[in-house]
Every structure is written in structure tokens, then in C-alpha cells.
Write a protein that holds these residues in place. Structure first.
Motif, PDB file in Angstrom:
ATOM      1  N   PRO A 193      -9.004   5.883  -5.763  1.00 53.23           N
ATOM      2  CA  PRO A 193      -7.827   5.045  -5.521  1.00 53.23           C
ATOM      3  C   PRO A 193      -8.137   3.561  -5.718  1.00 53.23           C
ATOM      4  O   PRO A 193      -7.305   2.814  -6.252  1.00 53.23           O
ATOM      5  N   GLU A 194      -9.332   3.137  -5.337  1.00 58.03           N
ATOM      6  CA  GLU A 194      -9.707   1.720  -5.483  1.00 58.03           C
ATOM      7  C   GLU A 194      -9.854   1.351  -6.957  1.00 58.03           C
ATOM      8  O   GLU A 194      -9.368   0.305  -7.398  1.00 58.03           O
ATOM      9  N   GLN A 195     -10.509   2.227  -7.739  1.00 57.09           N
ATOM     10  CA  GLN A 195     -10.640   1.962  -9.181  1.00 57.09           C
ATOM     11  C   GLN A 195      -9.272   1.918  -9.840  1.00 57.09           C
ATOM     12  O   GLN A 195      -8.985   1.056 -10.668  1.00 57.09           O
ATOM     13  N   LYS A 196      -8.416   2.881  -9.451  1.00 64.77           N
ATOM     14  CA  LYS A 196      -7.078   2.927 -10.036  1.00 64.77           C
ATOM     15  C   LYS A 196      -6.326   1.626  -9.755  1.00 64.77           C
ATOM     16  O   LYS A 196      -5.691   1.062 -10.652  1.00 64.77           O
ATOM     17  N   SER A 197      -6.431   1.130  -8.530  1.00 66.18           N
ATOM     18  CA  SER A 197      -5.642  -0.051  -8.173  1.00 66.18           C
ATOM     19  C   SER A 197      -6.086  -1.298  -8.938  1.00 66.18           C
ATOM     20  O   SER A 197      -5.301  -2.222  -9.125  1.00 66.18           O
ATOM     21  N   ALA A 254       1.308  -5.101 -10.524  1.00 65.63           N
ATOM     22  CA  ALA A 254       2.539  -5.593  -9.888  1.00 65.63           C
ATOM     23  C   ALA A 254       2.216  -6.150  -8.500  1.00 65.63           C
ATOM     24  O   ALA A 254       2.726  -7.199  -8.116  1.00 65.63           O
ATOM     25  N   ILE A 255       1.360  -5.458  -7.753  1.00 66.10           N
ATOM     26  CA  ILE A 255       1.036  -5.925  -6.402  1.00 66.10           C
ATOM     27  C   ILE A 255       0.265  -7.247  -6.452  1.00 66.10           C
ATOM     28  O   ILE A 255       0.447  -8.113  -5.608  1.00 66.10           O
ATOM     29  N   ALA A 256      -0.569  -7.430  -7.475  1.00 70.55           N
ATOM     30  CA  ALA A 256      -1.293  -8.699  -7.622  1.00 70.55           C
ATOM     31  C   ALA A 256      -0.299  -9.853  -7.798  1.00 70.55           C
ATOM     32  O   ALA A 256      -0.451 -10.925  -7.212  1.00 70.55           O
ATOM     33  N   LYS A 257       0.744  -9.619  -8.614  1.00 67.06           N
ATOM     34  CA  LYS A 257       1.776 -10.657  -8.789  1.00 67.06           C
ATOM     35  C   LYS A 257       2.538 -10.870  -7.493  1.00 67.06           C
ATOM     36  O   LYS A 257       2.905 -11.993  -7.147  1.00 67.06           O
ATOM     37  N   ILE A 294      -4.461  -1.172  -1.304  1.00 64.63           N
ATOM     38  CA  ILE A 294      -4.375  -2.602  -1.563  1.00 64.63           C
ATOM     39  C   ILE A 294      -4.038  -3.410  -0.309  1.00 64.63           C
ATOM     40  O   ILE A 294      -4.656  -4.430  -0.033  1.00 64.63           O
ATOM     41  N   PHE A 295      -3.052  -2.928   0.482  1.00 66.22           N
ATOM     42  CA  PHE A 295      -2.643  -3.688   1.669  1.00 66.22           C
ATOM     43  C   PHE A 295      -3.574  -3.474   2.858  1.00 66.22           C
ATOM     44  O   PHE A 295      -3.721  -4.369   3.696  1.00 66.22           O
ATOM     45  N   GLY A 296      -4.216  -2.287   2.950  1.00 63.73           N
ATOM     46  CA  GLY A 296      -5.120  -1.989   4.063  1.00 63.73           C
ATOM     47  C   GLY A 296      -6.197  -3.056   4.241  1.00 63.73           C
ATOM     48  O   GLY A 296      -6.310  -3.672   5.308  1.00 63.73           O
ATOM     49  N   PRO A 297      -6.989  -3.307   3.190  1.00 67.17           N
ATOM     50  CA  PRO A 297      -8.061  -4.311   3.295  1.00 67.17           C
ATOM     51  C   PRO A 297      -7.550  -5.721   3.607  1.00 67.17           C
ATOM     52  O   PRO A 297      -8.301  -6.566   4.068  1.00 67.17           O
ATOM     53  N   LEU A 298      -6.257  -5.968   3.362  1.00 69.83           N
ATOM     54  CA  LEU A 298      -5.687  -7.289   3.678  1.00 69.83           C
ATOM     55  C   LEU A 298      -5.211  -7.362   5.131  1.00 69.83           C
ATOM     56  O   LEU A 298      -4.700  -8.391   5.581  1.00 69.83           O
ATOM     57  N   THR A 335       0.221  -6.578  11.328  1.00 69.37           N
ATOM     58  CA  THR A 335       1.477  -6.815  10.614  1.00 69.37           C
ATOM     59  C   THR A 335       1.842  -5.589   9.776  1.00 69.37           C
ATOM     60  O   THR A 335       0.992  -5.031   9.095  1.00 69.37           O
ATOM     61  N   GLN A 336       3.126  -5.210   9.851  1.00 68.88           N
ATOM     62  CA  GLN A 336       3.565  -4.047   9.092  1.00 68.88           C
ATOM     63  C   GLN A 336       4.241  -4.470   7.784  1.00 68.88           C
ATOM     64  O   GLN A 336       4.914  -5.492   7.741  1.00 68.88           O
ATOM     65  N   VAL A 337       4.039  -3.656   6.738  1.00 69.84           N
ATOM     66  CA  VAL A 337       4.860  -3.797   5.535  1.00 69.84           C
ATOM     67  C   VAL A 337       5.640  -2.500   5.393  1.00 69.84           C
ATOM     68  O   VAL A 337       5.055  -1.413   5.424  1.00 69.84           O
ATOM     69  N   VAL A 338       6.957  -2.619   5.233  1.00 67.12           N
ATOM     70  CA  VAL A 338       7.797  -1.435   5.086  1.00 67.12           C
ATOM     71  C   VAL A 338       8.025  -1.168   3.605  1.00 67.12           C
ATOM     72  O   VAL A 338       8.504  -2.044   2.872  1.00 67.12           O
ATOM     73  N   ILE A 339       7.677   0.023   3.139  1.00 67.77           N
ATOM     74  CA  ILE A 339       7.869   0.381   1.738  1.00 67.77           C
ATOM     75  C   ILE A 339       8.962   1.451   1.659  1.00 67.77           C
ATOM     76  O   ILE A 339       8.879   2.472   2.344  1.00 67.77           O
ATOM     77  N   ALA A 340       9.973   1.217   0.812  1.00 62.89           N
ATOM     78  CA  ALA A 340      11.093   2.149   0.667  1.00 62.89           C
ATOM     79  C   ALA A 340      10.709   3.276  -0.281  1.00 62.89           C
ATOM     80  O   ALA A 340      11.236   3.392  -1.378  1.00 62.89           O
ATOM     81  N   THR A 341       9.788   4.111   0.153  1.00 63.83           N
ATOM     82  CA  THR A 341       9.375   5.235  -0.686  1.00 63.83           C
ATOM     83  C   THR A 341       9.105   6.455   0.162  1.00 63.83           C
ATOM     84  O   THR A 341       8.809   6.354   1.348  1.00 63.83           O
ATOM     85  N   LYS A 342       9.238   7.628  -0.484  1.00 58.16           N
ATOM     86  CA  LYS A 342       8.854   8.881   0.172  1.00 58.16           C
ATOM     87  C   LYS A 342       7.729   9.540  -0.611  1.00 58.16           C
ATOM     88  O   LYS A 342       7.399  10.697  -0.379  1.00 58.16           O
ATOM     89  N   ASN A 343       7.168   8.815  -1.562  1.00 58.54           N
ATOM     90  CA  ASN A 343       6.126   9.372  -2.422  1.00 58.54           C
ATOM     91  C   ASN A 343       4.744   9.088  -1.815  1.00 58.54           C
ATOM     92  O   ASN A 343       4.299   7.939  -1.762  1.00 58.54           O
ATOM     93  N   ARG A 344       4.065  10.163  -1.364  1.00 57.32           N
ATOM     94  CA  ARG A 344       2.781   9.989  -0.670  1.00 57.32           C
ATOM     95  C   ARG A 344       1.699   9.430  -1.604  1.00 57.32           C
ATOM     96  O   ARG A 344       0.760   8.781  -1.152  1.00 57.32           O
ATOM     97  N   GLY A 345       1.825   9.696  -2.899  1.00 55.90           N
ATOM     98  CA  GLY A 345       0.867   9.155  -3.858  1.00 55.90           C
ATOM     99  C   GLY A 345       0.955   7.640  -3.929  1.00 55.90           C
ATOM    100  O   GLY A 345      -0.051   6.936  -3.920  1.00 55.90           O
ATOM    101  N   LYS A 346       2.203   7.138  -3.979  1.00 53.92           N
ATOM    102  CA  LYS A 346       2.396   5.686  -3.994  1.00 53.92           C
ATOM    103  C   LYS A 346       1.887   5.075  -2.708  1.00 53.92           C
ATOM    104  O   LYS A 346       1.287   3.993  -2.716  1.00 53.92           O
ATOM    105  N   VAL A 347       2.152   5.753  -1.588  1.00 57.34           N
ATOM    106  CA  VAL A 347       1.730   5.231  -0.285  1.00 57.34           C
ATOM    107  C   VAL A 347       0.223   4.997  -0.285  1.00 57.34           C
ATOM    108  O   VAL A 347      -0.254   3.948   0.153  1.00 57.34           O
TER     109      VAL A 347
END
Ligand SMILES: O=P(O)(O)OP(=O)(O)OP(=O)(O)OC[C@H]1O[C@@H](n2cnc3c(O)ncnc32)[C@H](O)[C@@H]1O
Ligand SMILES: [Mg+2]
Length: 190
Positions: A170-174, A182-185, A20-24, A2-14
Motif C-alpha cells: 500500500p505504501e509503494q502504491k501510494s 491527487a492526495i499530494a495536491k 497516507i493520512f495515518g502517518p500524518l 483529528t478525523q477526516v471523513v471520506i464519502a466512500t464505501k470502498n474498503r480498498g480506497k479506505v
């Protein structure tokens, strides 16, 4: 997958979203993949307005569900600056120039309290757009520390971990970040 589309061009956010979404079991797809030539002007004056604007614009173009993230750093002694202008504080997406401007504006200031804010909006054709907000409290350092992350991470100190955001994986940061909150909510709503 399943894909999630994110409206961003920021590689850091990606990277943050993938952690977070990968392990799910989701594949993260962004504007860099599906709409590299599209530019969405952030005309809003709040994180909420800009997140909704980005999500709805890309969702209308692709006719699919889209998630957008508008985020930034609010520094108390600077009356909430750079806020919604975080990406373009000193130069357009010039992380180093933005960091130096923040440090310069805080020179001699003892109140270093600040917070990262992240608003995530979800837009879907023929459905009502909604959003969630996450925050992370911290302090602005006097010099950069760490090389992970992006944006203001090297000068954002997290007292509970005795590290800057850029010293976290990245995992600690998340687990502690505004985006993670925000993603948890969001996960509860999806
Ligand atoms: O609009 P998109 O394409 O998503 O990417 P952007 O970088 O322009 O994103 P924003 O408009 O939301 O601006 C957010 C800025 O706030 C800062 N920022 C946001 N989240 C951050 C984080 O987790 N760590 C460090 N800085 C962050 C950083 O400077 C970002 O460029
Ligand atoms: Mg932006």
C-alpha cells in the motif's frame, strides 16, 4: 485525533487513504462508519461531477467537511472505457467480472496503454467545493498478477517499477498512484 471523513464505501480506497493520512496523524472515518445505510447515486458523466456529488451530499447530511474520491480506469484502445463506469463495468462492484471484461475486450489488441484517474473533492458547509485530479500511466496486462490492492490493480502494469499495482505494498502504491498524486495536491490545499 483529528478525523477526516471520506464519502466512500470502498474498503480498498479506505486502505489507500489510511496509508497516507495515518502517518500524518489523522483518523480516517468513512460512510461505512457514519452513514452505512446512505447510498449516493453516481449520476455524473465525469469523475469531477461524481466526486463533487458524493462530497456535497455527505457534507450536507453530516454538516461537516467531507472528502470524496471518484476514480477509474481509462483504456486508450477502448476509447477511455470503463471510465466513470469502472465500478459497474460488468457487474456492480464485482472486481473479478470487471477485470475479465476488460481483458476480453482487449483480446488481440496491441495498444495496452491506460491510466488510472482519481478526482478528490472537498466539500464543507458554507464553503465552495473544490477538487484535485491525479493520474497514473500504465499498461493493461494479459493476465492477473499480484494480490494486493483492489479493483483493476492485478491487470495494471507500471513500467517504471516492472510490477502490477497489485504487486506493490500500500505504501509503494501510494507513492506512484493516481490517488497518491491527487492526495499530494490535496495536502497543499488543506
Ligand atoms: O463510490 P465509492 O463508495 O467511493 O466506491 P466505488 O468503488 O464505487 O468507487 P468509484 O465509484 O470511484 O469507482 C471506482 C472504481 O474504479 C476502479 N479503481 C479506482 N481506483 C482504483 C485503484 O487504485 N486500483 C484499482 N482499481 C481502482 C475500481 O474498480 C473502483 O471500484
Ligand atoms: Mg462509486
Amino acid at each position: 485525533m483529528t478525523q477526516v471523513v471520506i464519502a466512500t464505501k470502498n474498503r480498498g480506497k479506505v486502505k489507500d487513504f489510511e496509508a497516507i493520512f495515518g502517518p500524518l496523524g489523522y483518523e480516517v472515518v468513512t460512510m461505512l462508519d457514519v452513514a452505512p445505510d446512505m447510498d449516493i447515486e453516481e449520476t455524473g458523466t465525469t469523475f469531477e461531477e461524481n466526486a463533487v456529488l458524493k462530497a456535497e451530499t455527505l457534507s450536507a447530511a453530516l454538516q461537516t467537511m467531507v472528502i470524496a474520491d471518484d476514480s477509474g480506469l481509462a483504456i486508450d484502445a477502448l476509447h477511455g472505457e470503463p471510465g466513470v463506469y469502472s465500478a459497474r463495468y460488468a457487474g456492480d462492484h464485482d472486481d473479478e467480472a470487471n477485470i475479465q471484461k476488460a481483458l476480453r475486450n482487449l483480446q488481440g489488441e496491441t495498444n495496452r496503454q491506460a491510466r488510472f484517474v482519481c478526482v478528490i473533492a472537498v466539500a464543507e458547509p458554507n464553503k465552495e467545493t473544490y477538487y484535485v485530479r491525479g493520474e497514473c500511466e500504465g499498461e493493461i496486462t494479459t493476465e492477473k498478477r499480484g494480490t494486493n490492492g483492489f479493483g483493476y490493480d492485478p491487470i495494471f502494469y507500471v513500467p517504471t517499477l516492472n510490477k502490477t499495482m497489485a504487486e506493490l505494498t500500500p505504501e509503494q502504491k501510494s507513492t506512484i498512484s493516481h490517488r497518491g498524486a491527487a492526495i499530494a495536491k490535496l495536502k497543499e490545499k488543506l
